[in-house]
Design a protein around this motif. Structure first.
Motif, PDB file in Angstrom:
ATOM      1  N   ARG B 152       0.679  -0.960  -0.146  1.00  0.00           N
ATOM      2  CA  ARG B 152       0.745   0.181   0.203  1.00  0.00           C
ATOM      3  C   ARG B 152       1.054   0.983   0.159  1.00  0.00           C
ATOM      4  O   ARG B 152       0.566   2.487  -0.259  1.00  0.00           O
ATOM      5  N   PRO B 154       3.988   2.060  -1.732  1.00  0.00           N
ATOM      6  CA  PRO B 154       5.484   1.849  -2.276  1.00  0.00           C
ATOM      7  C   PRO B 154       6.300   2.955  -1.784  1.00  0.00           C
ATOM      8  O   PRO B 154       7.794   2.593  -1.898  1.00  0.00           O
ATOM      9  N   ASN B 155       6.064   4.052  -2.069  1.00  0.00           N
ATOM     10  CA  ASN B 155       6.805   5.496  -1.853  1.00  0.00           C
ATOM     11  C   ASN B 155       7.580   5.086  -1.007  1.00  0.00           C
ATOM     12  O   ASN B 155       8.789   6.298  -0.614  1.00  0.00           O
ATOM     13  N   TYR B 348       7.613  -3.730  -4.640  1.00  0.00           N
ATOM     14  CA  TYR B 348       6.262  -3.086  -3.757  1.00  0.00           C
ATOM     15  C   TYR B 348       5.117  -4.211  -4.810  1.00  0.00           C
ATOM     16  O   TYR B 348       5.203  -4.967  -6.085  1.00  0.00           O
TER      17      TYR B 348
END
Lengths: 140, 445
Positions: B152, B154-155, B348
């Motif tokens: 949820r 990925p950043n 991710y």
């Protein structure tokens, strides 16, 4: 039929507890659309800054987001007091936020500079007493 | 997906499941649906947070873990008690008592996970100081948090602290020591983690960030606790000197304990999966400044709140704190040079994606929005999905239909019944007409 999807958000004014709702919702949707993570981050940050500005300065406003397979286009419109000197407002650290708002940790004068920094296209128009319109685009 | 990438530790007892809405409404990732009257978990969405186990009134959600009887399967057994174990006992003033009781229960050796936690704290301090570009670093000791970020956020993956969880390090060190001490081959040695947490089952059996996890068996704290109790009085009389952890290591059992071990004030600690999600959302929007470290625990109160623990987490927290005054800040450990770090990267996993291409996904999202408008917005859960929007998504994904919504179904039935009564009226009229003709009586209306 076009490949775009258009989403509209009403940002309520003067309610800090709700600031960030629109950027949070758009994040969820962009994730489900499989938009690249880096673009989601840019959209979320620039939109959140825009929302906060609307809450602090403009008694709320509207955000229209158009998502295509190439980019996210954000139009932020308010009927607040407007900005007298846009060049000054765009400088990092410049803020007209009142003391009570700064006490909450907002109003550090990074809102507009961050919106510009995190979007690939940025334009702002404002008229004192009429309102402000910001247009941002994030490309994938 | 058969390589264990999406394994989880929750099972359903189909007979016990009543098909109610409790779990679907409380799952933080929307992983559960009720289909044909029974709950179904989507493995790819599940982050092993244990929330459904906690909220199911029928105890139909079961954590998977190993039975204590597995101790018989090994020639030499080592217990690795989690720090939260101490929080289960009243008036404990010496950790050696619990460790001695574990030996009396049948374990050949005992090593506290808290000791490995102190080593991880040590490595973390150096890592955090050396990597300001990754600030705030996010703790990775809670497997649910890592799984959540993987699907949820990925950043935020680049900000994950790339260190082993204490139990992983403890297990490797315990195996090495057991092999040295006994000369036995690895397979004859059983490393048992005494865990408050079912998420550790999948994270140890299908590790995401290390090639191999040295934990062989995971025992539930709630199974081991009653077996230890009878040995507690005699252990208290003559405790062996087995303790290897101090306050820092044992503090890891509570939310804020890991961060406390970093010896900095520039940290934030959040616990409870909903709070964790809120913090990660805000972190993604860059709402925090001047933080070096973020500690996150899926369970309320931290590991003491794990679903396999017995004591109320807030009471357990007090008990751990009380124990603190008898402990040194930390003990001295040899820091193994080759251990402690991840040897795999987290990637991710875009499991929530609607379509296979951007264009398709956008079209599907538009359809989801249209459908959501049609539903009543009550999020009643009767369709088996947690919200009207989730049902709309399921329909667009092709795994549900509009008439699963009882309001839509009601409208449909209303419509049919209107049509039928209309047909009835027409039929009656016709019959009346025929009657009239037959009898030559008065005409109808």
């Amino acid at each position: 039929m076009s490949d775009a999807i258009v989403l509209k958000y009403d940002v309520p004014g003067d309610d800090f507890t709700r600031a960030g709702e629109a950027s949070s919702d758009i994040k969820q949707k962009l994730r489900k659309m499989g938009i690249p993570p880096e673009a989601i981050r840019k959209v979320a940050i620039s939109m959140y800054e825009g929302e906060i500005n609307m809450v602090i300065h403009a008694h709320g406003g509207q955000i229209t987001v158009e998502i295509t397979p190439e980019d996210v286009d954000m139009l932020l419109e308010d009927h607040g007091p407007g900005i007298a000197d846009i060049e000054q407002a765009m400088q990092a650290g410049f803020s007209t936020a009142p003391e009570d708002v700064r006490g909450l940790g907002f109003g550090a004068g990074m809102g507009l500079p961050n919106m510009k920094k995190y979007s690939d296209e940025f334009s702002i128009e404002s008229e004192v007493g009429v309102g402000t319109t910001v247009h941002m685009k994030v490309r994938f | 997906m058969s390589n264990g990438k999406f394994e989880n530790s929750v099972r359903l007892d189909r007979d016990a499941c009543k098909g109610c809405t409790n779990c679907i409404k409380r799952c933080p990732t929307g992983a559960i649906r009720v289909r044909d009257g029974k709950a179904v978990i989507t493995k790819e969405y599940c982050i092993d947070c244990g929330q459904c186990i906690r909220v199911c009134p029928h105890h139909a959600k079961i954590a998977t873990y190993d039975p204590v009887e597995h101790m018989k399967n090994y020639e030499y057994t080592v217990a690795l008690p989690a720090p939260s174990l101490y929080g289960q006992f009243n008036n404990l003033d010496d950790t050696n008592i619990v460790l001695t009781a574990l030996r009396k229960m049948g374990f050949d050796a005992v090593h506290e996970v808290g000791a490995a936690a102190e080593i991880i704290s040590h490595i973390s301090r150096d890592y955090v100081d050396a990597h300001p570009e990754q600030w705030p670093l996010i703790s990775t000791a809670c497997p649910s948090v890592v799984k959540l970020i993987r699907v949820r956020f990925p950043n935020l993956i680049p900000q994950l602290l790339p260190l082993e969880a204490p139990v992983e390090l403890a297990a490797t060190m315990a195996r090495r020591k057991a092999m040295e001490d006994t000369g036995l081959p690895s397979e004859k040695i059983g490393i048992f983690f005494i865990s408050p947490c079912p998420a550790k089952v999948s994270s140890c059996k299908y590790p995401l960030t290390v090639d191999h996890c040295d934990v062989d068996e995971i025992l539930a704290m709630k199974d081991v606790y009653p077996l230890l109790l009878p040995y507690m009085p005699e252990s208290a009389e003559q405790p062996e000197e087995l303790a290897e952890a101090g306050r820092i290591g044992i503090g890891w059992g509570n939310s804020g304990g890991e961060a406390g071990g970093l010896l900095t004030d520039d940290y934030l600690a959040a616990d409870g999966i909903e709070n964790v999600i809120k913090v990660l959302e805000d972190l993604e929007d860059q709402k925090f400044t001047n933080l070096k470290f973020i500690e996150l625990n899926a369970c309320m109160g931290g590991c003491v709140g794990g679903v396999l623990a017995v004591e109320n987490p807030y009471v357990a927290r007090v008990k751990l704190k009380r124990l603190n005054k008898y402990l040194p800040v930390a003990k001295n450990h040899e820091v193994p040079e080759d251990l402690g770090f991840w040897n795999r990267e987290i990637e991710y996993e875009p499991v929530f994606k609607l379509g296979s291409t951007l264009k398709e996904s956008i079209a599907m999202m538009r359809k989801v929005d249209e459908l959501t408008e049609r539903f009543p917005g009550m999020d009643c859960g009767s369709c088996g999905a947690p919200s009207c929007r989730a049902l709309a998504e399921d329909i667009v994904r092709g795994i549900a239909k509009e008439s699963d919504c009882i309001y839509i179904l009601k409208e449909y039935i209303q419509h049919i019944s209107d049509e039928m009564s209309f047909l009835d009226v027409r039929k009656n009229r016709k019959e009346n007409k025929n009657d009239d003709q037959g009898t030559g009586g008065q005409g109808d209306l």
